[in-house]
Write an enzyme that holds these catalytic residues in place. Sequence first.
Site: not given
Ligand code: PGA
Length: 264
Positions: A67, A136, A138, A143
């Site tokens: 992304d 959450n 995702h 999302e």
């Molecule tokens: P993080 O993010 O590794 O910084 O916790 C993970 C994500 O949002 O995919």
Amino acid sequence: MQVVILDNADAVANYGANIFVRRLQRQPASVFGLATGSTPVALYQKLIQTYERGEVSFRDVTTFNLDEYLGLSGDHPQSYRHFMNQQLFEHIDINPGNTYVPPGNASNPISACEEYEQLIEKHGGIDIQLLGIGRNGHIGFNEPSSGLRSRTRVKTLTPATIDDNARFFEDDEYQPHLSITMGIGTILDSRQVVLLATGSHKADAIRDTVEGPLSAACPASALQMHTNAVVIVDEAAAARLQHADFYKHIERENQQLLAQLGIN
Ligand code: PGA
């Protein structure tokens, strides 16, 4: 789904990195799907160290990132392209021309999404897709409520994700609310998926991913449909799994079998 529970974040990074290293040693022209966020950084460091020891080369590797923020060009310090250059690409022998990140500054983001899908297909698909996971649930910027068969597209970030990522932006700096992300269907097309999660703030998301219902409310639960997905977590992220002991038992059995077969 294979669930691997390890003592700490370092062991998680090691286990994940070894999957990539073993693939690279067998198949130097691998296609890797990569992820940003804080979790994959330790895995990238392990890959860099392995490269520096001369055990692997990335010369023939192609990468596709999950992304990118819409509205940021690749030279913006908060862009995921910039992150990948700094955290991995500049430290290994990969050809920069073989590293793809969705174009955050595309003049036509809709057609850019289609072109990204075509590019992945042209390279024969992704061999191993690395994933982090949001609190959450995702994966990429898919999302909650994302279609479980979605493809690369423009997505709106939830307020929770915007909050989680605000720490990277200055107070007066523009923080994008839109992204281009591979879809859940795109991710599921990868031949193998490796999801990493560490820390107690990920424990609910990991429970929903592994033991919850298959649901767009937790996009990562779609991995239950994948034939070769491994979820690698530390004890803190595993804390809410009901069947943690069983997963540990399976992993011990797997390791014994691999040792008997002489596979490391
Ligand atoms: P993080 O993010 O590794 O910084 O916790 C993970 C994500 O949002 O995919």
